[in-house]
Scaffold this active site. Structure first.
Site, mmCIF file in Angstrom:
data_model
loop_
_atom_site.group_PDB
_atom_site.id
_atom_site.type_symbol
_atom_site.label_atom_id
_atom_site.label_comp_id
_atom_site.label_asym_id
_atom_site.label_seq_id
_atom_site.Cartn_x
_atom_site.Cartn_y
_atom_site.Cartn_z
ATOM 1 N N LYS A 194 4.853 72.223 25.006
ATOM 2 C CA LYS A 194 5.183 71.115 25.802
ATOM 3 C C LYS A 194 4.985 69.948 25.193
ATOM 4 C CE LYS A 194 4.436 69.170 30.350
ATOM 5 N NZ LYS A 194 3.789 69.069 31.818
ATOM 6 N N ILE A 230 9.473 66.400 29.586
ATOM 7 C CA ILE A 230 8.294 65.824 28.972
ATOM 8 C C ILE A 230 7.194 65.495 29.587
ATOM 9 C CG2 ILE A 230 10.034 64.089 27.584
ATOM 10 C CD1 ILE A 230 9.468 62.081 30.017
ATOM 11 N N ASN A 231 5.949 65.761 28.671
ATOM 12 C CA ASN A 231 4.727 65.089 29.296
ATOM 13 C C ASN A 231 4.448 63.853 29.602
ATOM 14 O OD1 ASN A 231 2.016 65.611 30.097
ATOM 15 N ND2 ASN A 231 1.646 67.354 28.770
ATOM 16 N N THR A 232 3.679 63.157 30.156
ATOM 17 C CA THR A 232 3.748 61.769 30.577
ATOM 18 C C THR A 232 3.259 60.972 29.358
ATOM 19 O OG1 THR A 232 1.402 62.199 31.153
ATOM 20 C CG2 THR A 232 2.706 62.326 32.960
ATOM 21 N N GLY A 251 7.053 67.754 39.396
ATOM 22 C CA GLY A 251 5.640 67.534 39.520
ATOM 23 C C GLY A 251 5.283 66.523 40.377
ATOM 24 N N CYS A 275 -3.160 66.830 24.214
ATOM 25 C CA CYS A 275 -4.590 66.871 24.174
ATOM 26 C C CYS A 275 -4.997 66.359 22.699
ATOM 27 C CB CYS A 275 -5.289 68.264 24.212
ATOM 28 S SG CYS A 275 -4.731 69.063 25.841
HETATM 29 C C1 LIG Z 1 -1.752 64.374 38.505
HETATM 30 C C2 LIG Z 1 -0.862 64.908 37.340
HETATM 31 C C3 LIG Z 1 -1.484 66.026 36.703
HETATM 32 C C4 LIG Z 1 -1.031 66.394 35.503
HETATM 33 N N1 LIG Z 1 -1.713 67.484 34.667
HETATM 34 C C5 LIG Z 1 -1.077 68.050 33.819
HETATM 35 C C6 LIG Z 1 -1.596 69.135 32.983
HETATM 36 O O1 LIG Z 1 -2.514 69.623 33.462
HETATM 37 N N2 LIG Z 1 -0.717 69.768 32.104
HETATM 38 C C7 LIG Z 1 0.281 69.303 31.704
HETATM 39 O O2 LIG Z 1 0.909 69.806 30.640
HETATM 40 N N3 LIG Z 1 0.591 68.177 32.264
HETATM 41 C C8 LIG Z 1 0.217 67.638 33.405
HETATM 42 N N4 LIG Z 1 0.872 66.763 34.010
HETATM 43 C C9 LIG Z 1 2.141 66.174 33.637
HETATM 44 C C10 LIG Z 1 3.528 66.845 34.517
HETATM 45 O O3 LIG Z 1 3.211 68.403 34.126
HETATM 46 C C11 LIG Z 1 4.840 66.674 34.038
HETATM 47 O O4 LIG Z 1 5.177 66.711 32.661
HETATM 48 C C12 LIG Z 1 4.887 64.872 34.320
HETATM 49 O O5 LIG Z 1 4.106 64.650 35.455
HETATM 50 C C13 LIG Z 1 6.302 64.408 34.370
HETATM 51 O O6 LIG Z 1 6.860 65.312 35.575
HETATM 52 P P1 LIG Z 1 7.231 64.536 37.116
HETATM 53 O O7 LIG Z 1 7.622 63.106 36.816
HETATM 54 O O8 LIG Z 1 7.864 65.428 37.875
HETATM 55 O O9 LIG Z 1 5.751 64.455 37.586
HETATM 56 C C14 LIG Z 1 0.098 66.058 34.931
HETATM 57 C C15 LIG Z 1 0.965 64.994 35.831
HETATM 58 C C16 LIG Z 1 0.374 64.482 36.761
HETATM 59 C C17 LIG Z 1 1.212 63.392 37.769
#
Ligand SMILES: Cc1cc2nc3c(=O)[nH]c(=O)nc-3n(C[C@H](O)[C@H](O)[C@H](O)COP(=O)(O)O)c2cc1C
Length: 343
Positions: free
Chosen positions: A168, A194-196, A269, A131
């Site tokens: 995270k 990882i976060n994105t 996710g 954030c």
């Molecule tokens: C639509 C969307 C919303 C997300 N919202 C959050 C969130 O609120 N907080 C957070 O820490 N990560 C958030 N993420 C990141 C996911 O928790 C995760 O770290 C990331 O998508 C990688 O995993 P994945 O490839 O399985 O989606 C979000 C991802 C997506 C796609």
């Protein structure tokens, strides 16, 4: 042969390692129409903020090759509504719940921890550090070890002692181990990664950025190698710290890869958007894979790739440990191999 799938998030036992990833299953209600949420290790909520948030303007999702770009912007009803309606609903059903929190200042994270500390039904708190810090020109907390540690230590100080605090992390940093270490020094009981990473796509028909926010977070299979690399490096540097591996997990084999890199819990996710049963399917596939390879306990697979020489073709047999004298044995930890190979 059945496999003991239990795992630990710090001192908290989970029945199995598969959880939802933050933001991808809201607060669980929709997913519960498909299966009993008690069948997964834990439900990770979307990041809860102090005030309600409408999120970013649309379009805020765009598909990319093997991935998804999103700029949702932590849409949600805020902590009051979460505590009134969402958490009690989960607690009533006995769902293991990891509450993700997000804020714009250290104080805001602290205020969230203060609200959550006595709330029944909180299994753990996950601190979303991706954030923008409004007190530091919008610099993302996760990109600055000192700022990330400050957030974690304020949450740790205010959260009940027996509720693990998970930090995270974001892959968009030069040295993820340094940020991970700072968070652990700040009091994190576990790490999630990882976060994105930030990405962008441009619509070649409209000639405009595909997302209204221009850039967004990339998720899905495209990011899995990044997640594996981050988990690998952090596990090698901080082997005693529990890691939640998240990023591009679509199958049991993908989860197994993160576990071999060092994750003891795996978040799912983007896969949920295509397949609401993904967590259960991935859990079943993972258990079958472990069983077929002779594992009796999931715990025996965590970080196992660190003990096997890179390359090579032999399939793991738990009864045959690698020869410490073999070429490549022990060469991996610390990430120096990665830096060399990218020259
Ligand atoms: C639509 C969307 C919303 C997300 N919202 C959050 C969130 O609120 N907080 C957070 O820490 N990560 C958030 N993420 C990141 C996911 O928790 C995760 O770290 C990331 O998508 C990688 O995993 P994945 O490839 O399985 O989606 C979000 C991802 C997506 C796609």
């Amino acid at each position: 042969m059945s496999v003991d799938m239990r795992t630990y998030l710090a001192h908290v036992e989970l029945a199995n390692p598969i959880t939802t990833a933050a933001g991808c299953a809201s607060s669980g209600r929709e997913l519960s129409q498909f299966f009993d949420l008690n069948r997964i290790g834990a439900l990770v909520t979307r990041s809860i903020t102090m005030a309600p948030r409408a999120g970013r303007p649309t379009p805020r999702m765009a598909e990319t090759p093997s991935g998804l770009l999103n700029a949702v912007g932590l849409q949600g009803p805020g902590i009051d509504a979460f505590l009134d309606r969402e958490l009690p609903w989960l607690a009533h059903r006995g769902v293991r719940t990891v509450v993700s929190i997000g804020g714009g200042t250290v104080n805001e994270y602290g205020a969230l921890a203060r609200r959550l500390t006595d709330a029944p039904g909180v299994t753990a708190v996950e601190v979303n550090l991706a954030c923008p810090n409004i007190e530091d020109r919008g610099r993302v907390f996760a990109r600055d070890g000192a700022a990330a540690a400050e957030v974690v230590s304020s949450v740790r100080a205010l959260m009940r002692y027996d509720v693990p605090v998970i930090a995270k992390l974001s892959p968009d940093v030069a040295d993820i181990v340094a940020v991970a270490r700072a968070c652990v020094d700040g009091g994190a009981d576990a790490l999630s990664m990882i976060n994105t990473p930030v990405g962008m796509s441009i619509d070649t028909e409209t000639l405009r950025p595909a997302l209204a926010a221009v850039t967004g977070g990339l998720s899905g299979p495209a990011v899995r190698p990044l997640a594996v690399r981050c988990v690998w490096q952090v596990y090698a540097a901080l082997p005693g710290v529990p890691i939640v591996g998240v990023g591009g997990v679509l199958t049991g084999r993908d989860a197994f890869e993160l576990i071999l890199a060092g994750a003891c819990v795996v978040g799912v996710g983007t896969a949920l958007f295509h397949d609401p049963y993904a967590c259960l399917r991935i859990l079943r596939e993972l258990e079958e894979l472990l069983s077929a390879r002779g594992f009796q306990r999931l715990a025996d697979a965590v970080g196992l790739a660190h003990h096997h020489p890179p390359g090579g073709g032999t399939r793991h047999r738990p009864d045959v440990l690698p020869d410490p004298g073999a070429p490549g044995f022990g060469a991996a930890p610390g990430g120096s191999d990665l830096e060399e190979s990218s020259l």
